[in-house]
Enzyme design. Structure first.
Site, PDB file in Angstrom:
ATOM      1  N   SER A  43      33.991  36.332  38.074  1.00  0.00           N
ATOM      2  CA  SER A  43      35.389  35.962  37.862  1.00  0.00           C
ATOM      3  C   SER A  43      35.584  34.452  37.900  1.00  0.00           C
ATOM      4  O   SER A  43      34.893  33.735  38.637  1.00  0.00           O
ATOM      5  CB  SER A  43      36.256  36.618  38.943  1.00  0.00           C
ATOM      6  OG  SER A  43      37.585  36.112  38.914  1.00  0.00           O
ATOM      7  N   GLN A  82      33.947  35.956  33.262  1.00  0.00           N
ATOM      8  CA  GLN A  82      35.333  36.305  32.957  1.00  0.00           C
ATOM      9  C   GLN A  82      36.198  35.053  33.015  1.00  0.00           C
ATOM     10  O   GLN A  82      36.164  34.306  33.997  1.00  0.00           O
ATOM     11  CB  GLN A  82      35.844  37.355  33.949  1.00  0.00           C
ATOM     12  CG  GLN A  82      37.310  37.709  33.798  1.00  0.00           C
ATOM     13  CD  GLN A  82      38.210  36.833  34.676  1.00  0.00           C
ATOM     14  OE1 GLN A  82      37.764  36.293  35.686  1.00  0.00           O
ATOM     15  NE2 GLN A  82      39.454  36.661  34.269  1.00  0.00           N
ATOM     16  N   ARG A 115      52.103  41.836  45.178  1.00  0.00           N
ATOM     17  CA  ARG A 115      51.261  42.688  46.017  1.00  0.00           C
ATOM     18  C   ARG A 115      51.717  42.522  47.462  1.00  0.00           C
ATOM     19  O   ARG A 115      51.445  41.517  48.107  1.00  0.00           O
ATOM     20  CB  ARG A 115      49.790  42.304  45.827  1.00  0.00           C
ATOM     21  CG  ARG A 115      49.367  42.419  44.359  1.00  0.00           C
ATOM     22  CD  ARG A 115      48.117  41.646  44.032  1.00  0.00           C
ATOM     23  NE  ARG A 115      47.920  41.567  42.587  1.00  0.00           N
ATOM     24  CZ  ARG A 115      47.002  40.810  41.994  1.00  0.00           C
ATOM     25  NH1 ARG A 115      46.189  40.072  42.731  1.00  0.00           N
ATOM     26  NH2 ARG A 115      46.902  40.789  40.673  1.00  0.00           N
ATOM     27  N   LYS A 171      39.910  41.941  27.966  1.00  0.00           N
ATOM     28  CA  LYS A 171      40.248  42.885  29.034  1.00  0.00           C
ATOM     29  C   LYS A 171      41.750  42.921  29.283  1.00  0.00           C
ATOM     30  O   LYS A 171      42.423  41.897  29.232  1.00  0.00           O
ATOM     31  CB  LYS A 171      39.514  42.482  30.315  1.00  0.00           C
ATOM     32  CG  LYS A 171      39.755  43.362  31.526  1.00  0.00           C
ATOM     33  CD  LYS A 171      38.886  42.890  32.686  1.00  0.00           C
ATOM     34  CE  LYS A 171      39.099  43.711  33.941  1.00  0.00           C
ATOM     35  NZ  LYS A 171      40.391  43.383  34.585  1.00  0.00           N
ATOM     36  N   HIS A 224      44.358  46.474  35.238  1.00  0.00           N
ATOM     37  CA  HIS A 224      44.034  45.570  36.341  1.00  0.00           C
ATOM     38  C   HIS A 224      43.963  46.329  37.655  1.00  0.00           C
ATOM     39  O   HIS A 224      44.314  45.807  38.725  1.00  0.00           O
ATOM     40  CB  HIS A 224      45.068  44.440  36.442  1.00  0.00           C
ATOM     41  CG  HIS A 224      44.476  43.107  36.813  1.00  0.00           C
ATOM     42  ND1 HIS A 224      44.185  42.135  35.887  1.00  0.00           N
ATOM     43  CD2 HIS A 224      44.114  42.584  38.009  1.00  0.00           C
ATOM     44  CE1 HIS A 224      43.686  41.071  36.494  1.00  0.00           C
ATOM     45  NE2 HIS A 224      43.635  41.324  37.792  1.00  0.00           N
TER      46      HIS A 224
END
Length: 379
Positions: free
Chosen positions: A107, A129, A166, A253, A277
């Site tokens: 990542s 990524q 979150r 993605k 995700h």
């Protein structure tokens, strides 16, 4: 490690060993976590049709993902803060993937840098990524660093232009490194194994950003830069630019709609990943598996269709492959293993998934992963 018979066993141990803010970062979704839960539940609703009296003596899970040979149709997904689950987490996971013969995807928001992972796995090119930032010079620099590290594929994540809220991260005061509050210090001290490992490593911040992004030379400037750099103006023109600049295999993605799959392919994608995700962005969205078939039917012949979000077993991998996915990605399953036992735990997670996939395929009367199709499923 014979007592670890499923990914759930690794999850329970990781919960005991990883500080709460970092465990909750993995084991949670956005808002009510409806989509996070539904990803798993909808996979479970796909039942198998068992077949008997088929010759399953010689079985093979080997296939290819974007032209790369893999021992099973699984890659390790890009996950941020992997190095906070266990010291040098990205390096350990990359080594486990290398030995297992599957791709590891690093990542942008990793703790260990592109260069550190490349140095640790010189014989096994990994995938990188990319998050597209407002600072296009920094984005371009990431592409060049990935090329210099001989990364075999580039993955562009499209569904993080803005952050899903979150709740667990907010309540835990998630930060890199952890802020020294009384609550945080008490939790860290309750995880002595984790603390000892972190003291032994120099990888404790965002290795791809600190010292590389303009003006980012301290923790405070890093926090400010990260908050401001995710780009809400990201468009398919940016994907075209990335493809031209990169030139190699490009994976896009975050696809949940056939129209977005079409636009991704037209912009230069060699593969698209059907993904929400992991339920960490738009809560209330449909499960990733419920959108897979329509995208495979529309664009499977034009580009590889991959899948992630919700995989917790080899049976989940088989379900996705049966619906047409040419490859799948595991994130949380790998992170549970990493948090539980480090590199050994990642290997154990891969072994569990491989065994479950192999046996389930055999029960469905198939000897090769390329023979798996929708006929093995009952809706």
């Amino acid at each position: 490690m014979a007592e670890f018979t499923g990914i759930e066993d690794l999850r329970r141990l990781a919960r005991k060993r990883v500080p709460r803010m970092f465990y909750d970062y993995v084991d949670g979704g956005s808002w009510t976590e409806y989509t996070y839960r539904t990803n798993e539940q909808d996979l479970q609703r796909l039942e198998f049709r068992q077949r008997v009296a088929c010759d399953i003596t010689h079985r093979s899970l080997a296939t290819r993902m974007v032209g790369q040979p893999v021992t099973m149709p699984v890659a390790i997904a890009p996950t941020g803060l992997t190095g906070m689950q266990h010291a040098e987490g990205e390096i350990l996971a990359a080594r486990a993937a290398m030995r297992f013969g599957i791709p590891f995807t690093l990542s942008t928001m990793s703790i260990c840098s592109i260069e550190a992972v490349a140095q640790a796995t010189p014989q096994h090119p990994f995938w990188f990524q990319l998050y597209v930032t407002r600072d296009r010079r920094f984005t371009e620099g990431l592409i060049e660093r990935a090329r210099a590290a001989h990364c075999a594929a580039l993955m562009v994540t499209m569904d993080l232009q803005v952050f899903g809220q979150r709740h667990k991260d907010i309540k835990n005061g998630l930060s890199i490194p952890p802020r020294p509050t009384l609550r945080t210090v008490a939790n860290l001290l309750s995880k002595p194994r984790w603390c000892l490992n972190m003291l032994r490593t120099r990888h404790r911040n965002f290795g791809n950003i600190l010292g590389h992004a303009e003006g980012v030379d301290s923790i405070d400037s890093l926090v400010e830069w990260t908050r401001d750099q995710f780009d809400p103006s990201l468009s398919w023109r940016d994907v075209e630019w990335i493809k031209q600049r990169w030139g190699g295999p490009l994976i896009v993605k975050g696809i949940q709609h056939p129209e977005d799959a079409r636009l991704a392919v037209e912009s230069g994608a060699d593969a698209v990943v059907v993904s929400n995700h992991g339920g960490r962005q738009l809560d209330g969205a449909s499960s990733s598996i419920s959108n897979l078939s329509a995208i495979v039917d529309a664009f499977g012949p034009r580009a590889e269709v991959h899948f992630d979000s919700g995989i917790r077993s080899g049976q989940d991998v088989l379900r996705a492959v049966a619906l047409g996915a040419k490859g799948t990605y595991i994130g949380r399953a790998m992170l549970y293993g990493l948090g539980a036992l480090g590199e050994e735990g990642v290997t154990k997670a891969l072994e569990i998934i491989h065994k479950e996939l192999d046996l389930s395929m055999a029960f469905c009367g198939r000897a090769a992963i390329g023979e798996v199709d929708r006929s093995i499923l009952r809706y």
